[in-house]
Scaffold this motif. Structure first.
Motif, mmCIF file in Angstrom:
data_model
loop_
_atom_site.group_PDB
_atom_site.id
_atom_site.type_symbol
_atom_site.label_atom_id
_atom_site.label_comp_id
_atom_site.label_asym_id
_atom_site.label_seq_id
_atom_site.Cartn_x
_atom_site.Cartn_y
_atom_site.Cartn_z
ATOM 1 N N UNK A 1 0.999 -1.263 0.082
ATOM 2 C CA UNK A 1 0.124 0.031 0.013
ATOM 3 C C UNK A 1 0.768 1.149 -0.175
ATOM 4 N N UNK A 2 0.362 2.310 -0.739
ATOM 5 C CA UNK A 2 1.112 3.418 -0.721
ATOM 6 C C UNK A 2 -0.010 4.467 -0.387
ATOM 7 N N UNK A 3 0.144 4.808 0.975
ATOM 8 C CA UNK A 3 -0.970 5.700 1.810
ATOM 9 C C UNK A 3 -0.910 7.042 1.291
ATOM 10 N N UNK A 4 -2.026 7.907 1.519
ATOM 11 C CA UNK A 4 -2.350 9.234 1.359
ATOM 12 C C UNK A 4 -1.917 9.980 2.744
ATOM 13 N N UNK A 5 -1.840 11.164 2.582
ATOM 14 C CA UNK A 5 -1.380 12.019 3.615
ATOM 15 C C UNK A 5 -2.641 12.569 4.291
ATOM 16 N N UNK A 6 -2.773 12.695 5.423
ATOM 17 C CA UNK A 6 -4.072 12.996 6.182
ATOM 18 C C UNK A 6 -4.235 14.588 6.901
ATOM 19 N N UNK A 7 -2.714 15.161 6.473
ATOM 20 C CA UNK A 7 -2.661 16.493 6.939
ATOM 21 C C UNK A 7 -2.348 17.634 5.966
ATOM 22 N N UNK A 8 -2.109 16.965 4.736
ATOM 23 C CA UNK A 8 -1.948 17.953 3.432
ATOM 24 C C UNK A 8 -2.960 18.057 2.480
ATOM 25 N N UNK A 9 -3.242 19.114 1.682
ATOM 26 C CA UNK A 9 -3.863 19.467 0.934
ATOM 27 C C UNK A 9 -4.066 18.827 -0.333
ATOM 28 N N UNK A 10 -4.964 18.431 -1.123
ATOM 29 C CA UNK A 10 -4.931 17.937 -2.581
ATOM 30 C C UNK A 10 -4.104 18.447 -3.567
ATOM 31 N N UNK A 11 -3.930 20.010 -3.398
ATOM 32 C CA UNK A 11 -3.123 20.727 -4.371
ATOM 33 C C UNK A 11 -1.652 20.437 -3.964
ATOM 34 N N UNK A 12 -1.028 19.561 -2.908
ATOM 35 C CA UNK A 12 0.243 19.314 -2.887
ATOM 36 C C UNK A 12 0.486 18.208 -3.722
ATOM 37 N N UNK A 13 -0.449 17.627 -4.580
ATOM 38 C CA UNK A 13 -0.116 16.622 -5.456
ATOM 39 C C UNK A 13 0.047 17.501 -6.901
ATOM 40 N N UNK A 14 1.229 17.048 -7.510
ATOM 41 C CA UNK A 14 1.461 17.649 -8.899
ATOM 42 C C UNK A 14 1.731 16.899 -9.930
ATOM 43 N N UNK A 15 1.102 17.201 -10.984
ATOM 44 C CA UNK A 15 1.085 16.292 -12.139
ATOM 45 C C UNK A 15 2.325 15.645 -12.664
ATOM 46 N N UNK A 16 3.476 16.288 -12.554
ATOM 47 C CA UNK A 16 4.876 15.637 -12.893
ATOM 48 C C UNK A 16 5.289 14.520 -11.853
ATOM 49 N N UNK A 17 4.922 15.170 -10.608
ATOM 50 C CA UNK A 17 5.363 14.135 -9.489
ATOM 51 C C UNK A 17 4.608 12.846 -9.566
ATOM 52 N N UNK A 18 3.245 12.953 -9.587
ATOM 53 C CA UNK A 18 2.274 11.857 -9.801
ATOM 54 C C UNK A 18 2.979 10.750 -11.095
#
Length: 271
Positions: free
Chosen positions: A85-102
């Motif tokens: 499993x690769x978990x999500x963050x519970x304390x960050x905002x979805x805007x922290x996801x970047x297209x290049x990083x994903x």
């Protein structure tokens, strides 16, 4: 190279996260290497359903932003060696996801696993669009109710227009997973029949998950139902759905937990 499968829905509360965990576990139980990835940043429920919440140190955001390596964030399931499993963050905002990083994380996962099963947030916001963008195939989870089916129809439109495959002029394979289905209530007109849902959405049916307390019980115990109650009706339905994802052609049925009662077999087949 691994196959990216997004599990998505237009409406929340339809069983998307439990379906992600159950399909991922079912694939891993069939000797596939599988990672389930939680894109629902800010909520982070997949690790709870998988029973891994106390083992989370780094998460998807840390890897996307380069604060941690993928190997540091991946959590191997203690029950199935081929499941992670690769978990999500519970304390960050979805805007922290970047297209290049994903994109970078997905490509790295493709090299390590046979299946990358992405648990998308419900709806059409940024996290959902990033979760589905790199998908080779999609499982659209819906309940047999009008609002859920209508929202799923919109998600199908996004899969056909905004994904990388769509932009390259290719078709993304889409599958329908109907959850919380009760054939008795459907016959009484209290919920949509399978035929009604298929007529509206017009995508191949991959599984019918019956209404069952076993799904909730398994989630509360931190275990996919295919591991917690492998002989139960919903587990059998998820195992069959996973086999169809792998290309097998099986008769479609609504499994039942009632002893001595055989589920009605239907003529639907996964396309």
């Amino acid at each position: 190279m691994g196959k990216v499968l997004v599990v998505t829905s237009g409406k929340g509360g339809v069983g998307k996260t439990t379906s992600t965990a159950s399909l991922g576990a079912a694939l891993a139980q069939n000797n596939q290497t599988v990672v389930v990835v939680d894109f629902d940043v800010g909520l982070r429920n997949l690790d709870l359903v998988m029973g891994a919440e106390r083992r989370v140190v780094f998460d998807l955001i840390n890897v996307v932003q380069g604060d941690a390596k993928l190997a540091q964030a991946l959590i191997r399931d203690k029950r199935i060696e081929t499941l992670s499993i690769l978990p999500a963050s519970q304390t960050r905002d979805k805007d922290a996801l970047t297209a290049d990083g994903v994109a970078r994380v997905i490509e790295e996962l493709r090299e390590k696993f046979d299946w990358i099963v992405c648990d998308s947030p419900a709806g059409i916001e940024r996290g959902a669009q990033l979760a589905m963008y790199h998908a080779d195939e999609a499982v659209v989870v819906t309940n047999p109710e009008v609002s859920s089916v209508r929202d799923s129809d919109r998600i199908i439109g996004l899969l056909d227009s905004t994904t990388a495959k769509a932009k390259a002029g290719e078709k993304i394979a889409k599958h329908l997973l109907l959850t919380r289905y009760d054939p008795v209530r459907a016959a009484r007109g209290e919920m949509l029949r399978v035929e009604d849902v298929l007529e509206i959405l017009s995508i191949p049916l991959i599984g019918i998950i019956p209404e069952s307390e076993e799904v909730l019980r398994a989630s509360n115990l931190g275990s996919p139902v295919t591991l917690n109650a492998p002989e139960s009706a919903p587990a059998r339905a998820y195992f069959d759905a996973a086999r169809r994802l792998r290309g097998e052609t099986l008769d479609m049925s609504v499994p039942s937990d009632r002893k001595g009662l055989f589920a009605k077999l239907f003529n639907w087949r996964a396309a």
